[in-house]
Motif scaffolding. Structure first.
Motif, short mmCIF file in Angstrom:
data_model
loop_
_atom_site.label_atom_id
_atom_site.label_comp_id
_atom_site.label_asym_id
_atom_site.label_seq_id
_atom_site.Cartn_x
_atom_site.Cartn_y
_atom_site.Cartn_z
N VAL A 204 10.61 -10.67 16.88
CA VAL A 204 9.30 -10.85 17.48
C VAL A 204 8.87 -9.54 18.13
O VAL A 204 7.72 -9.12 18.02
CB VAL A 204 9.32 -11.97 18.54
N GLY A 205 9.81 -8.90 18.82
CA GLY A 205 9.51 -7.64 19.49
C GLY A 205 9.07 -6.59 18.49
O GLY A 205 8.11 -5.86 18.72
N THR A 206 9.75 -6.52 17.37
CA THR A 206 9.41 -5.55 16.34
C THR A 206 8.02 -5.82 15.79
O THR A 206 7.22 -4.90 15.58
CB THR A 206 10.42 -5.61 15.18
N ALA A 207 7.72 -7.09 15.57
CA ALA A 207 6.41 -7.48 15.04
C ALA A 207 5.32 -7.07 16.01
O ALA A 207 4.30 -6.50 15.61
CB ALA A 207 6.36 -8.99 14.81
N MET A 208 5.54 -7.33 17.30
CA MET A 208 4.55 -6.98 18.31
C MET A 208 4.38 -5.48 18.44
O MET A 208 3.28 -4.98 18.63
CB MET A 208 4.96 -7.57 19.66
N ALA A 209 5.48 -4.75 18.31
CA ALA A 209 5.42 -3.29 18.43
C ALA A 209 4.51 -2.69 17.37
O ALA A 209 3.80 -1.74 17.60
CB ALA A 209 6.83 -2.72 18.33
N LYS A 210 4.54 -3.28 16.19
CA LYS A 210 3.75 -2.75 15.08
C LYS A 210 2.31 -3.23 15.04
O LYS A 210 1.40 -2.46 14.75
CB LYS A 210 4.41 -3.16 13.75
N MET B 5 -12.47 -0.08 -3.49
CA MET B 5 -12.60 -1.25 -2.60
C MET B 5 -11.50 -1.21 -1.59
O MET B 5 -10.37 -0.87 -1.88
CB MET B 5 -12.38 -2.46 -3.49
N PHE B 6 -11.85 -1.55 -0.41
CA PHE B 6 -10.75 -1.45 0.52
C PHE B 6 -10.18 -2.80 0.88
O PHE B 6 -10.89 -3.80 0.94
CB PHE B 6 -11.24 -0.62 1.71
N LYS B 7 -8.90 -2.79 0.95
CA LYS B 7 -8.21 -4.07 1.13
C LYS B 7 -8.09 -4.45 2.59
O LYS B 7 -7.78 -3.61 3.40
CB LYS B 7 -6.80 -3.93 0.54
N PRO B 8 -8.38 -5.68 2.87
CA PRO B 8 -8.21 -6.14 4.25
C PRO B 8 -6.72 -6.09 4.53
O PRO B 8 -5.93 -6.38 3.64
CB PRO B 8 -8.74 -7.57 4.22
N PRO B 9 -6.33 -5.66 5.70
CA PRO B 9 -4.92 -5.54 6.03
C PRO B 9 -4.22 -6.89 5.94
O PRO B 9 -4.60 -7.83 6.60
CB PRO B 9 -4.93 -4.99 7.45
N GLU B 10 -3.21 -6.95 5.12
CA GLU B 10 -2.46 -8.19 5.00
C GLU B 10 -1.20 -8.09 5.83
O GLU B 10 -0.38 -7.22 5.62
CB GLU B 10 -2.11 -8.44 3.54
N LEU B 11 -1.07 -8.99 6.74
CA LEU B 11 0.09 -8.97 7.62
C LEU B 11 1.26 -9.71 7.01
O LEU B 11 1.08 -10.68 6.28
CB LEU B 11 -0.28 -9.63 8.94
N PRO B 12 2.46 -9.24 7.32
CA PRO B 12 3.67 -9.91 6.85
C PRO B 12 3.63 -11.34 7.37
O PRO B 12 3.16 -11.57 8.48
CB PRO B 12 4.80 -9.11 7.50
N PRO B 13 4.10 -12.31 6.58
CA PRO B 13 4.11 -13.73 6.95
C PRO B 13 4.69 -13.97 8.34
O PRO B 13 4.13 -14.74 9.12
CB PRO B 13 5.00 -14.36 5.87
N TYR B 14 5.79 -13.29 8.64
CA TYR B 14 6.43 -13.51 9.95
C TYR B 14 5.50 -13.11 11.08
O TYR B 14 5.40 -13.78 12.11
CB TYR B 14 7.74 -12.72 10.05
N VAL B 15 4.78 -12.00 10.87
CA VAL B 15 3.85 -11.52 11.89
C VAL B 15 2.72 -12.52 12.10
O VAL B 15 2.28 -12.77 13.23
CB VAL B 15 3.26 -10.15 11.50
N GLU B 16 2.25 -13.11 11.02
CA GLU B 16 1.18 -14.10 11.14
C GLU B 16 1.65 -15.29 11.94
O GLU B 16 0.90 -15.85 12.75
CB GLU B 16 0.74 -14.56 9.75
N GLN B 17 2.89 -15.68 11.73
CA GLN B 17 3.43 -16.81 12.49
C GLN B 17 3.48 -16.48 13.97
O GLN B 17 3.16 -17.31 14.82
CB GLN B 17 4.84 -17.17 12.00
#
Length: 107
Positions: free
Chosen positions: A44-50, A1-13
């Motif tokens: 924020v920049g790091t989150a966006m970069a990824k 089963m493939f897992k839906p990509p879970e984003l780090p909490p900070y990235v979701e914010q």
DNA sequence: CTCTTGACGCCGG
DNA sequence: TCCGGCGCCAAGA
């Protein structure tokens, strides 16, 4: 089963805020960090970069209005399409007019 | 644990 | 206005 990509909490914010930015308007990395209330511009920049590819990345720029390095052409296309206020020379966004914050309300 | 690395931001010169 | 320098702060080597 493939897992839906879970984003780090900070990235979701970060994404939550970015999704609120109306067309033709922008927010600086630092602005977003301030709204979230933790971390800083670099986080924020790091989150966006990824993971930035999943959102309207062109609406998130540096505080001086400079275009995203390496994607200037594509960014400019979006700004023309959304009629984002640019400076006279068209080399960067007119932050005085385009800068937005949730407090300004949706358009 | 220390050192480096960023899609940054502000302040002088 | 352009440029360099330095502070910031979490993540990875």
């Amino acid at each position: 089963m493939f897992k839906p990509p879970e984003l780090p909490p900070y990235v979701e914010q970060v994404f939550d805020i970015v999704d609120l930015i109306p067309p033709g308007r922008v927010m600086a990395y630092g602005d977003i960090a301030e709204v979230i209330g933790s971390g800083g511009p670099r986080q924020v920049g790091t989150a966006m970069a990824k993971y930035g590819g999943a959102v309207t990345w062109w609406r998130v720029i540096r505080a001086d209005g400079g275009f995203l390095a390496g994607h200037e052409r594509e960014a400019l296309e979006h700004y023309r399409e959304e009629e984002t206020p640019l400076r006279a020379d068209g080399s960067r966004v007119d932050m005085a007019r385009a800068r937005w914050s949730p407090a300004d309300g949706p358009e």
